[in-house]
Structures are given as C-alpha cells and as structure tokens.
Design a protein around this motif. Structure first.
Motif, PDB file in Angstrom:
ATOM      1  N   ILE A  65       0.756  -1.333  -0.058  1.00 42.71           N
ATOM      2  CA  ILE A  65      -0.164  -0.022  -0.171  1.00 42.71           C
ATOM      3  C   ILE A  65       0.827   1.330   0.058  1.00 42.71           C
ATOM      4  N   ARG A  66       1.977   1.381   0.645  1.00 45.07           N
ATOM      5  CA  ARG A  66       2.662   2.404   0.776  1.00 45.07           C
ATOM      6  C   ARG A  66       3.625   2.794  -0.448  1.00 45.07           C
ATOM      7  N   MET A  68       2.739   1.844  -3.573  1.00 47.56           N
ATOM      8  CA  MET A  68       1.848   2.126  -4.674  1.00 47.56           C
ATOM      9  C   MET A  68       1.458   3.641  -4.382  1.00 47.56           C
ATOM     10  N   GLN A  70      -1.048   6.556  -4.813  1.00 45.77           N
ATOM     11  CA  GLN A  70      -2.429   6.625  -4.301  1.00 45.77           C
ATOM     12  C   GLN A  70      -3.472   6.527  -5.322  1.00 45.77           C
ATOM     13  N   TRP A 102      -5.265   2.888   2.510  1.00 45.76           N
ATOM     14  CA  TRP A 102      -4.112   3.638   2.636  1.00 45.76           C
ATOM     15  C   TRP A 102      -3.842   4.094   4.123  1.00 45.76           C
TER      16      TRP A 102
ATOM     17  N   LYS B 156       6.481   8.812  -6.099  1.00 45.08           N
ATOM     18  CA  LYS B 156       4.956   8.442  -6.025  1.00 45.08           C
ATOM     19  C   LYS B 156       4.177   9.499  -6.624  1.00 45.08           C
ATOM     20  N   SER B 159       2.858  10.263 -10.366  1.00 46.25           N
ATOM     21  CA  SER B 159       1.862   9.642 -11.210  1.00 46.25           C
ATOM     22  C   SER B 159       0.756  10.627 -11.274  1.00 46.25           C
ATOM     23  N   TYR B 194       5.340   0.261 -11.301  1.00 46.06           N
ATOM     24  CA  TYR B 194       5.747   0.985 -10.061  1.00 46.06           C
ATOM     25  C   TYR B 194       6.605   0.178  -8.986  1.00 46.06           C
ATOM     26  N   LEU B 195       6.216  -0.969  -8.930  1.00 45.15           N
ATOM     27  CA  LEU B 195       6.977  -1.842  -7.980  1.00 45.15           C
ATOM     28  C   LEU B 195       8.261  -2.077  -8.408  1.00 45.15           C
ATOM     29  N   LEU B 198       9.894   1.333  -7.312  1.00 43.58           N
ATOM     30  CA  LEU B 198       9.866   1.773  -6.119  1.00 43.58           C
ATOM     31  C   LEU B 198      10.324   0.882  -5.037  1.00 43.58           C
TER      32      LEU B 198
END
Lengths: 224, 219
Positions: A65-66, A68, A70, A102, B156, B159, B194-195, B198
C-alpha cells in the motif's frame, strides 16, 4: 479587459459551488480518517503480535500500500474491480475504500511505533501491582498511546485531504472538477478565468489544511 | 489475461517509466538543492528571506501537487507565463519537494546536540564553518531516513503528471484501457512498473537506515 476573469468567481453561485466541492473533499477525508483510525489501531496491535504469519501478512500489506501511488490504487479499485469482478462502485465509494486502505496502513504503522515506544516496565509495573492484562491496556497503555497518536493522526488528516484531490481524476465532482466545470462553462464569455479559479482552489486547499497542520504542530510541541 | 497483449505493450511502459523516473530524479535533485538553500536561510536567520521561506514551506506543504500543477499549467498561461509540460512537472515537483526536504534537513540539524555548535564556536570557528564542518555532516546522517522517505514520496507523486499531458505510466495505462478495454492487463503492468521502480529504493532506504542506526550517531 485586464481583470483576468476574477468576476467569474462571483458570477451566479460559482463560489458556493466551489465550497460545496470542497466539502465533498473534506467529507470523504473525514470518513476515511475515521475508518482508518479504527482499523489502524487493530492493525497496529496485530503488528506487535509475535507470530510469523501475521508479521509477514501485515508487512506485505503495509509495504504494498505504501509503495503504490494512491492514484494507482484508485485506478485498481475504480477500474479494476469493475472489469474483473463486475463490482460497480461509484467514484466516491472507491475513493473512501482506497483512502481507508491507505490510511489504515499509515495509521497501523504509527500505532505500532507508539506501542513499541512505550517502555516495557510500564507493562511490567502494571502487572506487578495486580492489574489483569486487559486492565493494563485499559488504564496504562492506551492512554499513553493516545496522547502520542493524536498529533500524528491529525497530520494524517491533512495528508488525506491533500491526497483526496486525486479523486477528480476518477470523475468525482469535487472542488477541482467544479473549478474545471466553471472555467469550461464561461469559456466564451470570459476565456481567461483559469488563473483566478485555479488560484482560488489552491487557496481553498491551503486554508483547509493549514489550520489543521498548525494544530498538529502545537500538540506535538505540547507533548514534548 | 492476454499475455500477447502484455508482451506487446511492455516497451511502451518502459518508455513511460523512463520518463517518470527521469523527471522524478531531476525533481528530487532540485528539491534537495532548494531544501538546502532554505535550511541555510533559516539557520542564518537572514531577515526578509526567512519569512519568505517560512511562508513557502507552509504554502507548499498544505496544498496538493495536483492543484499546484493545474495552477501552473492551466492558470499561469492566462497571465502570460507559458511553461512546457516537462517544465511544469519539474517546477511542481521541486516546489512540493523543496519544503519536505527543508523540513528533513531542519529536523536533522535540530537533532545535533547544542554542545557541538557551542564547542565549535568556542574553538573560534565562524558560523559558516560551524555548519559546514560540524553540524551538517552530523545532521545529514540523521536526516537520511527522512530524505529517503521524501524521495519515495516524490516519485509516487509523479503519478499525477498525466494531467499536464506528460506520457507517464498512468497516462499509458489510461490510454490502453481507453483504446483496447484491456483493463486487467494495463493495470497489472502499471502495478508491476511502479513496484520495479519503487521497491528497490524502499529496500535500499531500509538498509541505509539500519546501517545508520548501528553507527549510533549522537548517542
């Protein structure tokens, strides 16, 4: 004609509509924060349990969750659920779900931190004077955890309000979307209204979040 | 799941990821610089600049990046200032990140014991020497966890760049959903992308933090 369209702001009920949009933003944040606090406390307590399975599961949830953004989570819930499982959620409901997920992760981590920060002899002294495990939590641990958590939870609220601006991108009519609508509606009569309208939205967000973060800062100072 | 589709569109995602990462990196470096400048302004208590820096921090920390970008990209051209998409993205990220970095540096400096500064001054260091040789090296290692968290936060935040018409990861995913109705595949690739970006940073940050904690600075 150099007023750059500030009059659009006060035409008809435009300003009221912006405020209504802001209220939707705030309402979603408040619901999500309230739910996050409840679930977050459970998650935080779960994370302190010394069990490999719960540890791995909670860690995985938290990290995913952290990591990705939001917005990606919003897309997953709003578009992904509909396509794969045929669950049709309105933008607002998916926003609340995502922000609760989240917020729970963030809150859970804060609760875990607060629980760990309470030194061990608090538990031991409580047990030594004959309190049961429930009583130790009820009278000794939870009051201390709460005072540590309040400023952090308030901080989370401002972050939540700021992040809710993203829901305009999944089609919820909140303050930013209303601003867009107002600008488009007056495109022909006042083509230059964007500066003032978006400036106002910027200002509205600031006016909403600033007092809350000031409050958090003051509480934090008081705690020390 | 349509694996052919996934394989076919992976290059598109790689391009988009490069863009996300590139702008993110530029934004991070610039925010670090802005953050340092503001930290110096606040440390030396330069008269007018100090107030400006304070106002800037409050303004940027209490407004969302999306709204900042809308203002930069759609609002400012009406006042005669047109900025390209990339320009808006970088300025927005830097405006947002600068204050977060400044706060991270500041908390690091506050965590350095007062005695360090006083001893340096007593030894005859000037104030700029004190901060350059004594305070900052210690403060930096204290604030590294916060700085890493900010970096992840900023990447993040990239995005939302699709709203200023940059073809980033979100934009590609939205495009593919709109064009081919391949929602699952597009979203899966998005999550994986994204994985990949990040997760290593997050792990690196955790390792770094642990190392620093073992070093036991200041305690």
């Amino acid at each position: 004609m150099q007023d750059l369209g500030i009059r659009v702001l006060f035409m008809g009920n435009n300003f009221e509509r912006l405020l209504e949009g802001l209220w939707i933003t705030i309402r979603i944040s408040i619901i999500a924060v309230a739910l996050s606090i409840v679930f977050g406390i459970f998650l935080g307590m779960l994370m302190t349990v010394k069990n490999l399975v719960t540890k791995v599961l909670t860690k995985f949830y938290l990290e995913f969750i952290r990591i990705m953004p939001q917005l990606v989570l919003l897309f997953l819930v709003f578009f992904g659920l509909t396509k794969s499982f045929g669950i049709n959620l309105s933008g607002e409901v998916s926003a609340i779900i995502v922000f609760t997920l989240w917020g729970t992760a963030e809150m859970g981590d804060l609760v875990r931190g607060a629980l760990i920060s309470i030194s061990k002899h608090q538990y031991e002294s409580g047990a030594a004077i004959g309190l049961t495990k429930c009583q130790v939590y009820r009278y000794v641990i939870i009051p201390q955890v709460c005072t540590r958590l309040v400023p952090l939870a308030i901080n989370l609220t401002t972050r939540m309000i700021k992040t809710t601006s993203l829901i305009a991108l999944i089609g919820v009519v909140e303050v930013l979307k209303v601003a867009q609508q107002i600008i488009e509606a007056n495109r022909y009569t006042v083509p230059d209204s964007a500066l003032w309208i978006y400036g106002t939205v910027f200002f509205l967000y600031f006016v909403t979040c600033w007092p809350v973060s000031l409050l958090a800062k003051r509480l934090e100072k008081k705690m020390r | 799941m349509d694996t052919e589709f996934i394989v076919e569109y992976i290059p598109l995602y790689i391009e988009a990821a490069k863009l996300t990462f590139g702008i993110g990196l530029i934004g991070i470096v610039l925010s670090l610089i802005v953050g340092l400048v503001i930290t110096f302004i606040q440390y030396f208590k330069i008269a007018v600049l100090k107030q400006i820096a304070g106002a800037y921090i409050e303004l940027s920390r209490n407004t969302p990046l999306l709204v900042q970008l809308f203002f930069l990209y759609f609002g400012l051209p009406k006042a005669g200032i047109s900025i390209s998409s990339e320009g808006c993205a970088i300025i927005g990220l830097c405006f947002l990140g600068g204050s977060y970095m400044a706060e991270a540096f500041r908390s690091g400096i506050e965590a350095v014991e007062k005695g360090q500064e006083e001893s340096a001054l007593a030894l005859g260091f000037t104030r700029s020497q004190t901060i350059g040789y004594i305070i900052l090296p210690q403060a930096l290692s204290i604030s590294i966890p916060a700085l890493c968290a900010n970096m992840i936060f900023l990447i993040k935040e990239t995005s939302v760049f699709s709203v200023v018409a940059l073809a980033d990861l979100m934009y590609v995913a939205k495009d593919l959903i709109g064009l081919y109705y391949k929602t699952d595949e597009a979203l899966l690739l998005l999550v994986i992308a994204y994985l990949i970006i990040l997760f290593p940073i997050s792990i690196l940050a955790a390792l770094l933090e642990r190392r620093l904690r073992y070093a036991g600075f200041g305690n």
